[in-house]
Every structure is written in C-alpha cells, then in structure tokens.
Enzyme design. Structure first.
Site, PDB file in Angstrom:
ATOM      1  N   GLY A  52     -42.113  41.500 -40.417  1.00  0.00           N
ATOM      2  CA  GLY A  52     -43.099  40.495 -40.040  1.00  0.00           C
ATOM      3  C   GLY A  52     -44.525  41.031 -40.117  1.00  0.00           C
ATOM      4  N   THR A  53     -44.707  42.270 -39.694  1.00  0.00           N
ATOM      5  CA  THR A  53     -46.050  42.862 -39.704  1.00  0.00           C
ATOM      6  C   THR A  53     -46.608  42.904 -41.121  1.00  0.00           C
ATOM      7  OG1 THR A  53     -45.494  44.200 -37.773  1.00  0.00           O
ATOM      8  CG2 THR A  53     -47.373  44.939 -39.099  1.00  0.00           C
ATOM      9  N   ASN A  75     -44.984  34.853 -29.206  1.00  0.00           N
ATOM     10  CA  ASN A  75     -43.948  35.818 -28.860  1.00  0.00           C
ATOM     11  C   ASN A  75     -43.871  36.099 -27.367  1.00  0.00           C
ATOM     12  OD1 ASN A  75     -46.510  36.896 -30.015  1.00  0.00           O
ATOM     13  ND2 ASN A  75     -45.809  38.784 -29.047  1.00  0.00           N
ATOM     14  N   GLN A 123     -41.078  34.275 -34.445  1.00  0.00           N
ATOM     15  CA  GLN A 123     -40.302  33.963 -33.233  1.00  0.00           C
ATOM     16  C   GLN A 123     -39.558  32.637 -33.334  1.00  0.00           C
ATOM     17  OE1 GLN A 123     -39.553  35.694 -30.579  1.00  0.00           O
ATOM     18  NE2 GLN A 123     -40.873  37.452 -30.957  1.00  0.00           N
ATOM     19  N   ALA A 175     -36.201  39.613 -40.159  1.00  0.00           N
ATOM     20  CA  ALA A 175     -34.766  39.484 -39.893  1.00  0.00           C
ATOM     21  C   ALA A 175     -34.366  39.902 -38.478  1.00  0.00           C
ATOM     22  CB  ALA A 175     -33.988  40.318 -40.916  1.00  0.00           C
ATOM     23  N   HIS A 176     -35.030  40.933 -37.937  1.00  0.00           N
ATOM     24  CA  HIS A 176     -34.505  41.521 -36.695  1.00  0.00           C
ATOM     25  C   HIS A 176     -34.744  40.686 -35.439  1.00  0.00           C
ATOM     26  CE1 HIS A 176     -38.022  43.380 -34.498  1.00  0.00           C
ATOM     27  NE2 HIS A 176     -38.596  43.239 -35.672  1.00  0.00           N
ATOM     28  N   THR A 200     -39.022  49.602 -54.580  1.00  0.00           N
ATOM     29  CA  THR A 200     -37.607  49.304 -54.797  1.00  0.00           C
ATOM     30  C   THR A 200     -37.077  48.424 -53.673  1.00  0.00           C
ATOM     31  OG1 THR A 200     -37.321  51.394 -55.936  1.00  0.00           O
ATOM     32  CG2 THR A 200     -35.320  50.353 -55.081  1.00  0.00           C
ATOM     33  N   CYS A 258     -48.264  49.648 -21.839  1.00  0.00           N
ATOM     34  CA  CYS A 258     -48.776  50.967 -21.469  1.00  0.00           C
ATOM     35  C   CYS A 258     -49.159  51.691 -22.744  1.00  0.00           C
ATOM     36  CB  CYS A 258     -47.714  51.810 -20.789  1.00  0.00           C
ATOM     37  SG  CYS A 258     -46.858  50.952 -19.500  1.00  0.00           S
TER      38      CYS A 258
HETATM   39  C1  LIG Z   1     -41.985  40.810 -33.902  1.00  0.00           C
HETATM   40  C2  LIG Z   1     -43.126  39.996 -34.392  1.00  0.00           C
HETATM   41  C3  LIG Z   1     -43.875  40.377 -35.511  1.00  0.00           C
HETATM   42  C4  LIG Z   1     -43.651  41.695 -36.204  1.00  0.00           C
HETATM   43  O1  LIG Z   1     -42.487  41.716 -36.965  1.00  0.00           O
HETATM   44  P1  LIG Z   1     -41.845  43.138 -37.383  1.00  0.00           P
HETATM   45  O2  LIG Z   1     -40.753  42.781 -38.308  1.00  0.00           O
HETATM   46  O3  LIG Z   1     -41.357  43.752 -36.106  1.00  0.00           O
HETATM   47  O4  LIG Z   1     -42.930  43.916 -38.028  1.00  0.00           O
HETATM   48  C5  LIG Z   1     -44.878  39.548 -35.946  1.00  0.00           C
HETATM   49  N1  LIG Z   1     -45.144  38.397 -35.324  1.00  0.00           N
HETATM   50  C6  LIG Z   1     -44.452  37.979 -34.249  1.00  0.00           C
HETATM   51  C7  LIG Z   1     -44.784  36.682 -33.616  1.00  0.00           C
HETATM   52  C8  LIG Z   1     -43.432  38.762 -33.736  1.00  0.00           C
HETATM   53  O5  LIG Z   1     -42.767  38.353 -32.669  1.00  0.00           O
END
Ligand SMILES: *Cc1c(COP(=O)(O)O)cnc(C)c1O
Length: 398
Positions: free
Chosen positions: A72-73, A152, A180, A201-202, A238, A338
């Site tokens: 996502g980042t 989030n 989210q 995905a996670h 890749t 923190c």
């Molecule tokens: C977790 C999250 C991300 C980042 O995704 P990653 O795959 O962990 O880099 C970006 N945006 C939102 C809203 C998230 O909750």
C-alpha cells in the site's frame, strides 16, 4: 500462556489457509521468472496474469489497469509522485484531507519540499470531509485530489464518489487509498469514478509485501522505480510471483466471502461499542456512527494516560494503551505512536478535536475473520478493569 485475543486486523491479518495453499508451489516447484520466455517463465506468467484478473475482478477494473507494487505504501507513493512528475507542467497543487495515512501524508510533505503545495482539508468532527471544502480548496494549479477511502484509525468512510465527481468537473486526477476498505466494503472503481486506487494484500488475509495501484486506462503516470520495464514500464522489478499469486487468491476469497463476513462482523462490533459506552464512564467513540467500517471501534478514555518515569529505552517504557491492554491478554492499537523522540499523538484523533491526553488514552479495536463472540466478551470484561486500574494509578500519582 493463553492465546491473546487479536483485535488488530487493521494493522495486519493472518494469511488465509486457502491463500497459503495456493502460494506454496510458487516458492519451490514453480519458481520461474515471469519475464522468461521458456516453459518455467510461461508457467509463472500465467499465474501472475490469473492473479491480476482476480484482483481486477474484486474492484471491477480491467486487467490492464492493475499495477503490482510492494504494498500500500508504494502504491500511494506511486499515485502521488507519479502524478506529480507527469503533471508538473500543468500545476503544482495537491488536495488531500488532514486524516490521510502516513503513506500519503509523508509523500505530501516530501512533495512540499520539492516545489509542490498541498492543502490538507480538515475533516468535520465526525471524521468525514465536507465535499464543498474539497471544492473550495481547488485552484488553477491543482493537479490531484487524494482522499483515504476508509480511515485506518477511526474507520470512517469518505464520500469518494462525490469527490471523484468534482475532480472530473475540474479535469483533475483523483486518487483514493482504499487499503482498509478492501474486503470490508464492496468497491467498484467504475462506479466510484476514481483514476487511481491503492490496495494491499496483508490487510485482507493475503501476504505482506504485495499490493497494487489501480490506474484507470488513459490516465498518465510516471514511474518512480526504473529498471527492466515490468508492469508496463510503470513498476520495474522482477514480479514476486508467490506473493502475487497469494494476493490474487485473497482477492478471490474476498469476492466470495465478503458479504457474509460484513454481516457477521457488524453485530460483533456493535456489541463491543454498546458494551463499552454503557459500562465505562468518560469515554468517547471516535468517528462517525453510521459511515464506518464494519470491523472498527475506536475510543478515547479520559484520565488514563499515566506518567512514566525513569529511563526511556524501549517502547514499553513510554505510556501506551496498547501495551497496557496487552497485559490483559488483548492485542489492539493505541491512538499514539511511540518513537525515539517520545509519544506522538495520532494526527487523526487531533483532527477530530481530541486533546493530546485524550489521544494518548485511545484504543482502536479492529475485528476480522477469526474474531469470536468470546473475544468480545473477554474485551468487555477486561476493558473496565484496565480503565479503572489506570485511573487509580493516575490518581495515586497526582
Ligand atoms: C496499512 C495501510 C497502508 C500501507 O500499506 P502497506 O502494504 O503496509 O505498505 C496504507 N494506507 C492505509 C490506509 C493502510 O491502512
């Protein structure tokens, strides 16, 4: 020790067993590089394209509109920096809300240091942005509007369809971070009308380290990573075939299970919210009551943020609601992070008008596929004890 109750599905989720099973052959037997033209390469390419079709189907996109990223980042970075790079001759202004995820927030700060100006439109006290304020923020130099689909921390859902409508009116690109919302809400990119949408995905039972950016056909974007020209030249490197296969399977499982899952989670979440509001005094529910994710509950508890003294070396040396709740066998997120410099209150909670002390006393509970009634019972039993303990400790300190 008893297994902890996990109520932090918005931080990450376990991999679904069906996802794991689908991924496994791609580590050892089907190890080809999807760009190779021999048999092993073809096998990998087929798997990547099948996964792409599954991800596309989940959000009603075309297969050619899905670009795989490392998560996502990276998808958020690509959307903002890739648009900024390609549109900089048209303008240098970007509009976002003031409750974006750090992946968007910090990318905006980076762009500000590189000749762009960013308007952070404040959300209303319920955590939802007023679309008219988005419209008012647009200038002749605006090239992009980016709004988080579902926050989030507080789970509020933004009026992304209306915002995309405004963007279209002004001929501006529109991006949404839907990380989210995927798997927790039906998303249709055609109906939403956005140009770009980030997913990972996670957060919905797939593996960590794989995500995608939906890029509407016809949208112009510049790459941020250069190399072998994979992913139509937009994202070189890749392809991580096993992770992509897992992502595809997670998307397929979500398409199949999501509606039933939403129906199961809502009453669990509501029981948690009602139980906390009825049994604990001095508590606020953060975010909107109606327009929120089916799995999110976020509270601020008054008068719980105790002072910690002595050497501050590890995260647990600082006061953290997450760490305090962990002592009661429950994993959830805090409203303050923190860092080496100390405790930084959540910018999202501050945007809702909470005080620093309230933000320090916040907890986010996020439910998921393996959350049970017993988990909610245990939380409703332990939470009043935790709050009472912290309030007593605080009283003893003053
Ligand atoms: C977790 C999250 C991300 C980042 O995704 P990653 O795959 O962990 O880099 C970006 N945006 C939102 C809203 C998230 O909750």
């Amino acid at each position: 020790m008893e297994k902890p109750v996990y109520l932090d599905y918005s931080a990450t989720t376990p991999v679904h067993p069906e996802v794991m099973e689908t991924m496994l052959p791609y580590f050892i037997e089907k190890y080809g590089n999807a760009s190779s033209i021999h048999e092993k390469g073809k096998e990998a390419r087929l798997a990547v394209e099948q996964a792409r079709a599954r991800v596309a189907e989940l959000i009603n996109a075309g297969v050619e509109e899905i670009i795989f990223t490392s998560g996502g980042t990276e998808a958020d970075n690509l959307a903002l920096m890739g648009t900024a790079a390609v549109s900089k001759d048209l303008g240098n202004h970007i509009v976002v809300t003031n409750i974006e995820h750090h992946a968007v927030f910090e990318t905006c700060h980076h762009l500000e240091k590189n000749g762009f100006s960013v308007t952070f439109v404040p959300v209303e006290p319920n955590g939802i942005v007023d679309v008219e304020k988005i419209r008012q923020a647009i200038t002749d130099d605006t090239i992009l509007i980016s709004t988080i689909f579902a926050n989030n921390e507080i789970g509020t859902i933004q009026p992304v369809k209306e915002i995309a409508g405004i963007a279209l009116e002004y001929g501006i690109y529109c991006h949404t971070d839907a990380v989210q919302a995927i798997g927790r809400s039906r998303i249709d990119v055609k109906e939403l009308g956005v140009d770009m949408l980030s997913l990972t995905a996670h957060k919905f039972y797939g593996p960590k380290g794989i995500g995608a950016l939906y890029i509407r056909q016809g949208s112009q974007i510049a790459p941020i990573i250069y190399g072998g020209g994979q992913e139509r030249g937009i994202r070189s490197g890749t392809e991580s075939v096993p992770l992509i296969v897992g992502f595809g399977k997670a998307a397929q499982v979500a398409s199949r299970d999501m509606d039933a899952e939403i129906q199961r989670l809502k009453p669990l979440r509501d029981r948690l919210i009602n139980g906390v509001m009825q049994n604990i005094e001095g508590v606020v529910l953060n975010g909107d009551t109606a327009n929120r994710l089916p799995n999110n509950a976020n509270f601020c508890f008054d008068g719980v943020a105790i002072e910690k003294h002595g050497p501050k070396e590890k995260p647990e040396d600082y006061f953290s609601m997450s760490w305090e709740l962990n002592k009661h066998g429950i994993c959830a997120s805090a409203g303050a992070a923190c860092t080496a410099a100390g405790v930084t209150p959540s910018h999202v909670l501050m945007a809702l008008g909470r005080s620093v002390e309230q933000a320090q006393g916040a907890l986010r509970f996020s439910l998921g596929k393996w959350t049970t009634d017993a988990d909610i019972d245990k939380t409703l039993e332990e939470l009043p004890k935790l709050v009472a303990r912290l309030r007593a400790e605080k009283k003893a300190q003053s």
